[in-house]
Design a protein around this motif. Sequence first.
Motif, PDB file in Angstrom:
ATOM      1  N   TYR A  68       0.844  -1.190   0.000  1.00 18.85           N
ATOM      2  CA  TYR A  68       0.000   0.000   0.000  1.00 18.85           C
ATOM      3  C   TYR A  68       0.880   1.239   0.000  1.00 18.85           C
ATOM      4  O   TYR A  68       1.935   1.278   0.645  1.00 18.85           O
ATOM      5  N   LYS A  69       0.420   2.261  -0.702  1.00 16.83           N
ATOM      6  CA  LYS A  69       1.059   3.570  -0.616  1.00 16.83           C
ATOM      7  C   LYS A  69       0.135   4.494   0.158  1.00 16.83           C
ATOM      8  O   LYS A  69      -1.090   4.430   0.045  1.00 16.83           O
ATOM      9  N   SER A  70       0.756   5.362   0.959  1.00 15.96           N
ATOM     10  CA  SER A  70      -0.005   6.263   1.814  1.00 15.96           C
ATOM     11  C   SER A  70       0.416   7.699   1.543  1.00 15.96           C
ATOM     12  O   SER A  70       1.578   7.979   1.241  1.00 15.96           O
ATOM     13  N   SER A  71      -0.535   8.608   1.698  1.00 17.37           N
ATOM     14  CA  SER A  71      -0.233  10.036   1.569  1.00 17.37           C
ATOM     15  C   SER A  71       0.439  10.580   2.820  1.00 17.37           C
ATOM     16  O   SER A  71       0.852  11.737   2.852  1.00 17.37           O
ATOM     17  N   GLY A  72       0.557   9.747   3.851  1.00 15.71           N
ATOM     18  CA  GLY A  72       1.076  10.205   5.132  1.00 15.71           C
ATOM     19  C   GLY A  72       2.576  10.069   5.278  1.00 15.71           C
ATOM     20  O   GLY A  72       3.306   9.741   4.340  1.00 15.71           O
ATOM     21  N   THR A  73       3.033  10.332   6.483  1.00 16.07           N
ATOM     22  CA  THR A  73       4.444  10.267   6.840  1.00 16.07           C
ATOM     23  C   THR A  73       4.848   8.813   7.119  1.00 16.07           C
ATOM     24  O   THR A  73       3.983   7.927   7.223  1.00 16.07           O
ATOM     25  N   PRO A  74       6.152   8.551   7.286  1.00  9.71           N
ATOM     26  CA  PRO A  74       6.559   7.187   7.663  1.00  9.71           C
ATOM     27  C   PRO A  74       5.905   6.702   8.953  1.00  9.71           C
ATOM     28  O   PRO A  74       5.494   5.540   9.041  1.00  9.71           O
ATOM     29  N   ALA A  75       5.806   7.568   9.959  1.00 10.47           N
ATOM     30  CA  ALA A  75       5.138   7.162  11.205  1.00 10.47           C
ATOM     31  C   ALA A  75       3.666   6.845  10.950  1.00 10.47           C
ATOM     32  O   ALA A  75       3.114   5.883  11.503  1.00 10.47           O
ATOM     33  N   ASP A  76       3.005   7.662  10.110  1.00 14.04           N
ATOM     34  CA  ASP A  76       1.621   7.378   9.721  1.00 14.04           C
ATOM     35  C   ASP A  76       1.503   5.993   9.105  1.00 14.04           C
ATOM     36  O   ASP A  76       0.524   5.273   9.350  1.00 14.04           O
ATOM     37  N   CYS A  77       2.471   5.643   8.275  1.00 13.26           N
ATOM     38  CA  CYS A  77       2.413   4.367   7.566  1.00 13.26           C
ATOM     39  C   CYS A  77       2.391   3.184   8.537  1.00 13.26           C
ATOM     40  O   CYS A  77       1.640   2.227   8.350  1.00 13.26           O
ATOM     41  N   VAL A  78       3.209   3.256   9.571  1.00 11.00           N
ATOM     42  CA  VAL A  78       3.236   2.167  10.556  1.00 11.00           C
ATOM     43  C   VAL A  78       1.929   2.136  11.342  1.00 11.00           C
ATOM     44  O   VAL A  78       1.382   1.066  11.636  1.00 11.00           O
ATOM     45  N   LYS A  79       1.392   3.307  11.669  1.00  8.32           N
ATOM     46  CA  LYS A  79       0.116   3.366  12.370  1.00  8.32           C
ATOM     47  C   LYS A  79      -1.013   2.780  11.506  1.00  8.32           C
ATOM     48  O   LYS A  79      -1.862   2.014  11.994  1.00  8.32           O
ATOM     49  N   LEU A  80      -1.043   3.152  10.237  1.00  9.18           N
ATOM     50  CA  LEU A  80      -2.064   2.620   9.330  1.00  9.18           C
ATOM     51  C   LEU A  80      -1.919   1.118   9.156  1.00  9.18           C
ATOM     52  O   LEU A  80      -2.915   0.387   9.053  1.00  9.18           O
ATOM     53  N   ALA A  81      -0.684   0.656   9.114  1.00 13.60           N
ATOM     54  CA  ALA A  81      -0.453  -0.783   9.003  1.00 13.60           C
ATOM     55  C   ALA A  81      -1.028  -1.518  10.203  1.00 13.60           C
ATOM     56  O   ALA A  81      -1.714  -2.539  10.058  1.00 13.60           O
ATOM     57  N   LYS A  82      -0.771  -0.989  11.396  1.00  7.99           N
ATOM     58  CA  LYS A  82      -1.265  -1.638  12.611  1.00  7.99           C
ATOM     59  C   LYS A  82      -2.790  -1.648  12.661  1.00  7.99           C
ATOM     60  O   LYS A  82      -3.407  -2.697  12.901  1.00  7.99           O
ATOM     61  N   HIS A  83      -3.402  -0.498  12.441  1.00  6.86           N
ATOM     62  CA  HIS A  83      -4.837  -0.353  12.690  1.00  6.86           C
ATOM     63  C   HIS A  83      -5.715  -0.765  11.514  1.00  6.86           C
ATOM     64  O   HIS A  83      -6.884  -1.111  11.711  1.00  6.86           O
ATOM     65  N   HIS A  84      -5.197  -0.733  10.312  1.00 10.51           N
ATOM     66  CA  HIS A  84      -6.045  -1.015   9.149  1.00 10.51           C
ATOM     67  C   HIS A  84      -5.561  -2.192   8.316  1.00 10.51           C
ATOM     68  O   HIS A  84      -6.333  -3.103   8.024  1.00 10.51           O
ATOM     69  N   VAL A  85      -4.299  -2.204   7.931  1.00  7.48           N
ATOM     70  CA  VAL A  85      -3.813  -3.237   7.011  1.00  7.48           C
ATOM     71  C   VAL A  85      -3.647  -4.580   7.720  1.00  7.48           C
ATOM     72  O   VAL A  85      -4.176  -5.598   7.279  1.00  7.48           O
ATOM     73  N   LEU A  86      -2.928  -4.588   8.835  1.00  8.80           N
ATOM     74  CA  LEU A  86      -2.668  -5.839   9.543  1.00  8.80           C
ATOM     75  C   LEU A  86      -3.810  -6.211  10.484  1.00  8.80           C
ATOM     76  O   LEU A  86      -4.004  -7.385  10.789  1.00  8.80           O
ATOM     77  N   LYS A  87      -4.523  -5.209  10.966  1.00 11.44           N
ATOM     78  CA  LYS A  87      -5.657  -5.404  11.872  1.00 11.44           C
ATOM     79  C   LYS A  87      -5.234  -6.230  13.082  1.00 11.44           C
ATOM     80  O   LYS A  87      -4.484  -5.742  13.919  1.00 11.44           O
ATOM     81  N   ASN A  88      -5.675  -7.474  13.189  1.00 11.17           N
ATOM     82  CA  ASN A  88      -5.390  -8.251  14.388  1.00 11.17           C
ATOM     83  C   ASN A  88      -4.088  -9.036  14.315  1.00 11.17           C
ATOM     84  O   ASN A  88      -3.787  -9.825  15.214  1.00 11.17           O
ATOM     85  N   ARG A  89      -3.317  -8.840  13.260  1.00 12.85           N
ATOM     86  CA  ARG A  89      -2.049  -9.544  13.115  1.00 12.85           C
ATOM     87  C   ARG A  89      -0.905  -8.682  13.653  1.00 12.85           C
ATOM     88  O   ARG A  89      -0.876  -7.478  13.461  1.00 12.85           O
ATOM     89  N   THR A  90       0.027  -9.314  14.333  1.00 10.85           N
ATOM     90  CA  THR A  90       1.158  -8.609  14.920  1.00 10.85           C
ATOM     91  C   THR A  90       2.429  -8.934  14.144  1.00 10.85           C
ATOM     92  O   THR A  90       2.792 -10.105  14.011  1.00 10.85           O
ATOM     93  N   PRO A  91       3.126  -7.923  13.639  1.00 14.11           N
ATOM     94  CA  PRO A  91       4.357  -8.211  12.898  1.00 14.11           C
ATOM     95  C   PRO A  91       5.450  -8.745  13.812  1.00 14.11           C
ATOM     96  O   PRO A  91       5.590  -8.309  14.960  1.00 14.11           O
ATOM     97  N   ASP A  92       6.214  -9.670  13.302  1.00 15.93           N
ATOM     98  CA  ASP A  92       7.371 -10.189  14.032  1.00 15.93           C
ATOM     99  C   ASP A  92       8.568  -9.268  13.885  1.00 15.93           C
ATOM    100  O   ASP A  92       9.511  -9.333  14.674  1.00 15.93           O
ATOM    101  N   LEU A  93       8.513  -8.414  12.856  1.00 14.24           N
ATOM    102  CA  LEU A  93       9.619  -7.507  12.590  1.00 14.24           C
ATOM    103  C   LEU A  93       9.115  -6.331  11.761  1.00 14.24           C
ATOM    104  O   LEU A  93       8.307  -6.513  10.851  1.00 14.24           O
TER     105      LEU A  93
END
Length: 261
Positions: A68-93
């Motif tokens: 996914y590409k985001s209009s936001g900042t790098p920090a936004d990207c990680v937040k969007l990944a947690k709350h929307h893209v990955l949802k209930n999945r937790t990254p190992d890295l």
Amino acid sequence: MSKPLILVSNDDGITSKGIRVLVSVMKKLGEVVVVAPDSPQSGMGHAITIGETLRLVEEDIFEDVQAYKSSGTPADCVKLAKHHVLKNRTPDLVVSGINHGSNTSISVLYSGTMSAAIEGALEGYPSIGFSLCDYSSKADFSHVEEWVEKIAKQVLEYGIPKGIALNVNFPPKQNQPIQGIKVVRQADAKWQEEFSERFDPTGRKYFWMAGNFVNFDKGEDNDEWAIANNFISIVPCQYDLTAHHAISQMNKDWDWDELKA
């Protein structure tokens, strides 16, 4: 056994050469998901988007990788990944980069690359920011790929302390192989800025920032020394900016009678 889940981001944008190299290496180690800015975000530090829309668009840019590409900042990207893209999945890295340019010394404070990694650490994920000390758009990443894989493998297998993000910088490609890895401290160095005063065609004043990087550090246990001597530098970074050593000193030195309510 399921593959490790690896979140990839950066600050140079989703089409940069560095993130393509990073994705290619991470695919060897696990399932990769990419959430990265849609345009360069260098120097954004840990900025987040407030009061404006955030766009998130799925991209078919990496083979067999959800991206996914985001209009936001790098920090936004990680937040969007947690709350929307990955949802209930937790990254190992969480890995960020590979940045086109150095993030040694004081640059870590301004770095969008490291902000994505530190955002990952804030969420409790093992996180690494990778940077190549070569600002060229045609920078050669071939000498760092094996090292990126080795370092990521170490973190996946052995972990890192909670709340820590690794700031990894690679020297530019030289005629001799990289000498190895040094786990070091951040060098005492800074940018000495200069602001050139100029005028646009309408006569309105504007400023253009320039300057020189000055290294005050004479030690051999810091990231600037490591890079200058063809070593990979790894600086463990924390988001807790408290100067713990200053607390007792201030309690001892200040006149607290003057500060009573």
